[in-house]
Design a protein around this motif. Structure first.
Motif, mmCIF file in Angstrom:
data_model
loop_
_atom_site.group_PDB
_atom_site.id
_atom_site.type_symbol
_atom_site.label_atom_id
_atom_site.label_comp_id
_atom_site.label_asym_id
_atom_site.label_seq_id
_atom_site.Cartn_x
_atom_site.Cartn_y
_atom_site.Cartn_z
ATOM 1 N N ILE A 59 0.830 -1.212 0.000
ATOM 2 C CA ILE A 59 0.000 0.000 0.000
ATOM 3 C C ILE A 59 0.868 1.266 0.000
ATOM 4 O O ILE A 59 0.647 2.211 -0.749
ATOM 5 N N ASN A 60 1.896 1.267 0.872
ATOM 6 C CA ASN A 60 2.698 2.489 1.031
ATOM 7 C C ASN A 60 3.745 2.613 -0.049
ATOM 8 O O ASN A 60 4.825 2.047 0.033
ATOM 9 N N MET A 61 3.386 3.376 -1.072
ATOM 10 C CA MET A 61 4.363 3.619 -2.135
ATOM 11 C C MET A 61 4.275 5.086 -2.513
ATOM 12 O O MET A 61 3.186 5.667 -2.492
ATOM 13 N N PRO A 62 5.407 5.663 -2.838
ATOM 14 C CA PRO A 62 5.346 7.033 -3.336
ATOM 15 C C PRO A 62 4.577 7.063 -4.656
ATOM 16 O O PRO A 62 4.545 6.069 -5.379
ATOM 17 N N THR A 65 -0.495 5.085 -4.757
ATOM 18 C CA THR A 65 -0.444 4.146 -3.617
ATOM 19 C C THR A 65 -1.080 2.828 -4.034
ATOM 20 O O THR A 65 -1.728 2.736 -5.079
ATOM 21 N N ALA A 87 2.501 -2.075 5.950
ATOM 22 C CA ALA A 87 3.265 -2.082 7.189
ATOM 23 C C ALA A 87 2.348 -1.707 8.346
ATOM 24 O O ALA A 87 2.621 -2.000 9.483
ATOM 25 N N TYR A 88 1.269 -1.003 7.993
ATOM 26 C CA TYR A 88 0.379 -0.522 9.040
ATOM 27 C C TYR A 88 -0.909 -1.308 8.969
ATOM 28 O O TYR A 88 -1.702 -1.134 8.049
ATOM 29 N N ASN A 93 -7.047 1.313 6.736
ATOM 30 C CA ASN A 93 -6.468 0.743 5.510
ATOM 31 C C ASN A 93 -7.146 -0.579 5.140
ATOM 32 O O ASN A 93 -7.451 -0.838 3.980
ATOM 33 N N LYS A 108 2.735 -6.426 7.226
ATOM 34 C CA LYS A 108 4.162 -6.753 7.224
ATOM 35 C C LYS A 108 4.585 -7.092 8.634
ATOM 36 O O LYS A 108 4.088 -6.467 9.570
ATOM 37 N N HIS B 471 8.689 2.761 10.701
ATOM 38 C CA HIS B 471 8.477 2.160 9.382
ATOM 39 C C HIS B 471 9.794 1.905 8.689
ATOM 40 O O HIS B 471 10.049 0.820 8.141
ATOM 41 N N GLN B 474 11.468 -0.824 10.455
ATOM 42 C CA GLN B 474 10.751 -2.091 10.251
ATOM 43 C C GLN B 474 11.040 -2.697 8.879
ATOM 44 O O GLN B 474 11.262 -3.903 8.762
ATOM 45 N N ASN B 478 12.360 -6.321 8.464
ATOM 46 C CA ASN B 478 11.567 -7.334 7.765
ATOM 47 C C ASN B 478 12.428 -8.106 6.785
ATOM 48 O O ASN B 478 12.371 -9.341 6.718
ATOM 49 N N TYR B 562 8.664 11.478 4.647
ATOM 50 C CA TYR B 562 7.499 10.943 3.934
ATOM 51 C C TYR B 562 6.803 9.884 4.771
ATOM 52 O O TYR B 562 5.600 9.946 5.006
ATOM 53 N N ARG B 566 3.248 9.971 6.591
ATOM 54 C CA ARG B 566 2.351 8.940 6.115
ATOM 55 C C ARG B 566 1.801 8.143 7.295
ATOM 56 O O ARG B 566 0.616 7.842 7.382
ATOM 57 N N GLN B 573 -1.347 12.292 1.490
ATOM 58 C CA GLN B 573 -1.174 11.795 0.143
ATOM 59 C C GLN B 573 -0.217 12.702 -0.608
ATOM 60 O O GLN B 573 -0.497 13.874 -0.795
ATOM 61 N N ALA B 574 0.900 12.195 -0.987
ATOM 62 C CA ALA B 574 1.823 13.021 -1.763
ATOM 63 C C ALA B 574 2.809 12.143 -2.504
ATOM 64 O O ALA B 574 3.077 11.006 -2.103
ATOM 65 N N ASP B 575 3.309 12.677 -3.554
ATOM 66 C CA ASP B 575 4.341 11.989 -4.307
ATOM 67 C C ASP B 575 5.641 12.708 -4.041
ATOM 68 O O ASP B 575 5.656 13.891 -3.743
ATOM 69 N N PHE B 576 6.731 12.009 -4.091
ATOM 70 C CA PHE B 576 8.016 12.720 -4.029
ATOM 71 C C PHE B 576 8.950 12.166 -5.076
ATOM 72 O O PHE B 576 8.827 11.015 -5.515
#
Lengths: 126, 708
Positions: A59-62, A65, A87-88, A93, A108, B471, B474, B478, B562, B566, B573-576
């Motif tokens: 889910i968490n992607m730049p 999403t 991860a969350y 979500n 995760k 995160h 983690q 992982n 980020y 998040r 919600q944003a892109d980088f």
């Protein structure tokens, strides 16, 4: 069965390839990888209907999403089975993913045992 | 009726006869009183108006003559032209005593007179000619008495033909100015010599008075010239000048070189007497009260107008008297009113006025009692100007004393001030010391507070990061777990392969294992470096600079930010994007400080884009943050570009100020940008702000590449 794994962490590819080493070797499973939502959509659109039958996305992607990707896939290819991982493991979500038509929601670190169970269920169904 | 008329006539005749039979016996006693016998007022005169050729003769008809004294003459006797002409006769017999002492005729009044003794013309005073041009009044008062050639013990007939005319000069004034003795008098030898002396003395005294007054006026005017602001001096100078001109005019009038000049000087004299009497109250007022009221000025003009009126119309002693009374009343009022407050120089003026008044009274008394004043009376003009001189000199002395006293005061005050200032200086020094102590104490407190604030800012930004960090840790953990698990599985497989003898398969697995161990190592390090960064972030800055890779810092903090945001906010919600220059050189910097700056700026950028994402009505808005690094000739630049709403112009200048924040209370400390600014400044770099409400904000850090 062709499965698409979407995650922005590139090492996921190695991990999956090793985890499903036997299945790949036996030809039961074919893995393709995308490192962003957009890449995943591009990959899916290469053939119509797509060769991929199962999408496993983070889910968490730049950028796009995983949830957006899910919506997109469900709009274009409603037949595809999609599972989400995050991860969350929060309720928000989870509900969003299930509402959008995700089959499973993983947290995760990936529980490969249950993933393998799911995949084998899918394999049996085909 | 006829009888009664006869009686009246006979009585009249008897009277006339009696008068004519009445001979004036002149004894030395009569003359001795003043050594002068005024004939105008003696009994025995008979008078006839008009003129006759033989009216001086002894045996003429006297039936038309009346008993009448010259002193009884007045304006009423004048005809319509103002002319009086007539004859006086008097029988006179000198006592035997006069055999041994000479006797003289003396006249000091204006009428033209022809003096006959026993029918013989003895002397002509002026011209009695009947026609207008021939007439000339008698003016030569300074002429000495002429000897009277009278035989003692013998009766003589004195006949006087006189003419007085008003056509040139008011008769009224003439008659009023003439005392009884001025018409004609008989004087003795003493008087004669006294007159001789008197004339000389008078001249001397007049000269003295005039020159003194003149010099004084000149002196006063010089004082005025040098002290133009002193009104007192000006008034004194004016008074003195009026007075001097009056004296000069009076003196010249007494010299009667010709009739017209005499008239002119006399008018001049009168006018300036009025003017002087008019200005005197002003002088007194100014000296006593340092002020001249408007009323007084009007009185002065009134006096002057009155003088002009007198000269041109009235011609009398009364206006002069009124003017003098007004003048001295006002002066007396001032002396009375200010008597108690008078001091020093003012007494000089009082003295002058009192003396002047006494002399004036004396003069008046002498006029009333017909006493001829001695020549020294000319000095009566001196007291006032002299008193003013005394006033001025005393006043100057007073002023000098005042100046001296003031100077002493100034010196005293200056000394006091100096002492006071020194005392104040000591106090001030003490105060400054105390204040400095207090200030340095509060400065220390402030420093401590500042350190606390900086620390809390760090902790706050760290708090924001916790979720992101979790995160970020983690994720590699992982991988570590996953790779170790899969490696274990691979090892089991490898054992199986080895037991079956498939060496190739085993080697392939071994290769995978090696790769996995590398991955485990890599992700372990990744987690360790994040933990290290977090610890560094919260630790206070050591200021230690080391070779720092800006690219990895930018990457690390962009991710941290980020994921932090998040994790904190699910709706975020944003892109980088990252556009990192692969050839970026390392720079000498404090990495934790620079990291803090980057984190701050990136956090802000994300905050801006997510705010816009929430509020914008723009469809298809894609929140995006782009971090770019680039190398310049002697610096590296990091740009953090967002496509948020930009920074409004009105707060643009404030964003680097400490405690300035646009976030809701409790969400931001307002120290982030100010600390960032301080850090970049300390590195010799700069922060450039480029903001636009439509396109968003680009903040560029520029850090110098230093020689190691």
């Amino acid at each position: 069965m062709k499965m698409l794994v979407v995650d922005d962490e590139k090492d996921v590819e190695i991990l999956f390839l090793q985890k499903f080493r036997k299945e790949i070797k036996s030809g039961l499973l074919e893995l393709v990888f995308a490192f962003s939502g957009q890449e995943a959509l591009d990959l899916l659109s290469r053939s119509n209907p797509p060769e991929v039958v199962y999408v496993f996305s983070d889910i968490n992607m730049p950028g796009m999403t995983g949830l957006e990707l899910l919506d997109n896939i469900k709009m274009k290819y409603p037949m595809l089975t999609v599972s989400m991982i995050s991860a969350y493991g929060d309720k928000e979500n989870y509900e969003k993913a299930i509402d959008s038509g995700a089959k499973e929601f993983y947290t995760k670190p990936i529980d490969f045992t249950s993933l393998k169970t799911e995949i084998s269920t899918l394999l049996q169904n085909t | 009726m006829r009888q009664s008329l006869l009686i009246v006539f006979s009585l009249l005749y008897a009277g006339v006869l009696h008068a004519q039979e009445n001979t004036l016996i002149v004894t030395p006693e009569m003359i001795n009183a003043r050594d002068e016998l005024a004939l105008a007022d003696v009994d025995g005169w008979i008078f006839r108006e008009g003129n006759g050729a033989d009216w001086a003769d002894a045996d003429i008809d006297l039936s038309n003559w009346n008993e009448f004294k010259p002193s009884e003459l007045s304006v009423k006797n004048a005809d319509e032209n103002g002319k009086i002409e007539g004859w006086f006769r008097l029988k006179i017999r000198l006592d035997e005593a006069f055999a041994a002492r000479p006797i003289f005729w003396y006249k000091t009044s204006f009428e033209a007179v022809d003096l006959y003794v026993d029918g013989e013309l003895v002397h002509m005073y002026g011209k009695t000619k009947a026609d207008v041009n021939g007439y000339k009044p008698y003016l030569n008062f300074k002429a000495l008495p002429i000897p009277a050639d009278l035989e003692p013990a013998k009766e003589h007939l004195i006949a006087i033909h006189f003419v007085e005319s008003t056509y040139l000069f008011p008769a009224r004034l003439k008659s009023e100015l003439s005392g009884p003795w001025t018409f004609l008098s008989m004087t003795g030898q003493d008087h004669y010599s006294r007159l001789q002396v008197n004339e000389r003395e008078t001249l001397i005294f007049k000269a003295i008075v005039f020159s003194l007054c003149f010099v004084l006026s000149l002196f006063f005017w010089i004082l005025v010239w040098h002290n133009p602001k002193e009104r007192t001096l000006l008034l004194i100078a004016v008074f003195s000048s009026f007075f001097t001109i009056a004296i000069l005019a009076g003196n010249l009038a007494g010299e009667q070189a010709s009739f017209y000049n005499w008239w002119f000087y006399f008018a001049f004299f009168i006018f300036f007497i009025f003017a002087a009497m008019g200005i005197l109250p002003l002088v007194i007022s100014q000296i006593f009260t340092r002020n001249v009221s408007k009323k007084l000025k009007w009185i002065f003009f009134g006096q002057v107008m009155f003088g002009i009126l007198n000269i041109s119309i009235i011609w009398g002693k009364e206006p002069l008297l009124i003017s003098a009374i007004v003048c001295f009343s006002i002066c007396s009022y001032f002396i009375y009113a200010y008597w108690k407050s008078l001091r020093g120089a003012q007494w000089a003026i009082v003295g002058g006025i009192v003396l002047m008044l006494i002399l004036l009274i004396l003069t008046l008394l002498s006029l009333i009692f017909g006493i001829r004043l001695p020549a020294v009376s000319q000095l009566f003009g001196l007291p006032l100007p002299l008193s003013m001189l005394i006033y001025v000199s005393i006043r100057f002395k007073e002023m000098l004393t005042e100046v001296q006293i003031n100077a002493d005061k100034v010196i005293m005050i200056a000394e006091e001030k100096r002492v006071l200032l020194e005392a104040q200086k000591d106090t001030l020094e003490d105060q400054v010391k105390t204040r400095t102590r207090e200030l340095s104490l509060s400065l220390e407190n402030l420093k401590a507070t500042q350190a606390q604030l900086i620390q809390s800012e760090k902790m706050a930004s760290l708090g924001e990061l916790t979720a992101g960090i979790a995160h970020e840790i983690q994720n590699p953990l992982n991988f570590v777990n996953n790779f170790s698990e899969v490696s274990k599985e691979l090892l089991v497989e490898m054992k199986e392969e080895l037991s079956t003898g498939s060496k190739e398969e085993a080697e392939a697995i071994a290769d995978d294992l090696i790769q996995n161990l590398d991955k485990i190592n890599h992700h372990g390090k990744r987690a360790a470096s994040i933990v290290k960064g977090m610890l560094q972030h919260s630790r206070s800055s050591s200021g230690h600079k080391e070779l720092t890779d800006i690219n990895s810092l930018a990457d690390e903090y962009l991710r941290l930010s980020y994921h932090g945001l998040r994790a904190k906010d699910k709706s975020f919600q944003a892109d980088f994007k990252m556009d990192l220059d692969p050839h970026l050189p390392g720079i000498n910097a404090n990495s934790q400080d620079i990291g803090r700056v980057l984190l701050n700026l990136i956090n802000n950028a994300f905050y801006a884009v997510s705010s816009k994402a929430l509020s914008t009505k723009e469809s298809g808005y894609k929140p995006e943050v782009i971090v770019t690094t680039s190398k310049h000739s002697n610096s590296v630049a990091v740009s953090i570009k967002d496509n948020g709403d930009g920074i409004p112009a009105e707060i643009k200048d404030k964003i680097f100020q400490p405690f300035f924040t646009t976030k809701p209370p409790g969400e931001g400390t307002g120290l982030g940008l100010s600390l960032s600014f301080e850090i970049i400044k300390a590195h010799g770099g700069e922060i450039l702000l480029d903001t636009n409400e439509a396109l968003g904000t680009t903040i560029t850090l520029s850090l110098p590449i230093n020689e190691m």
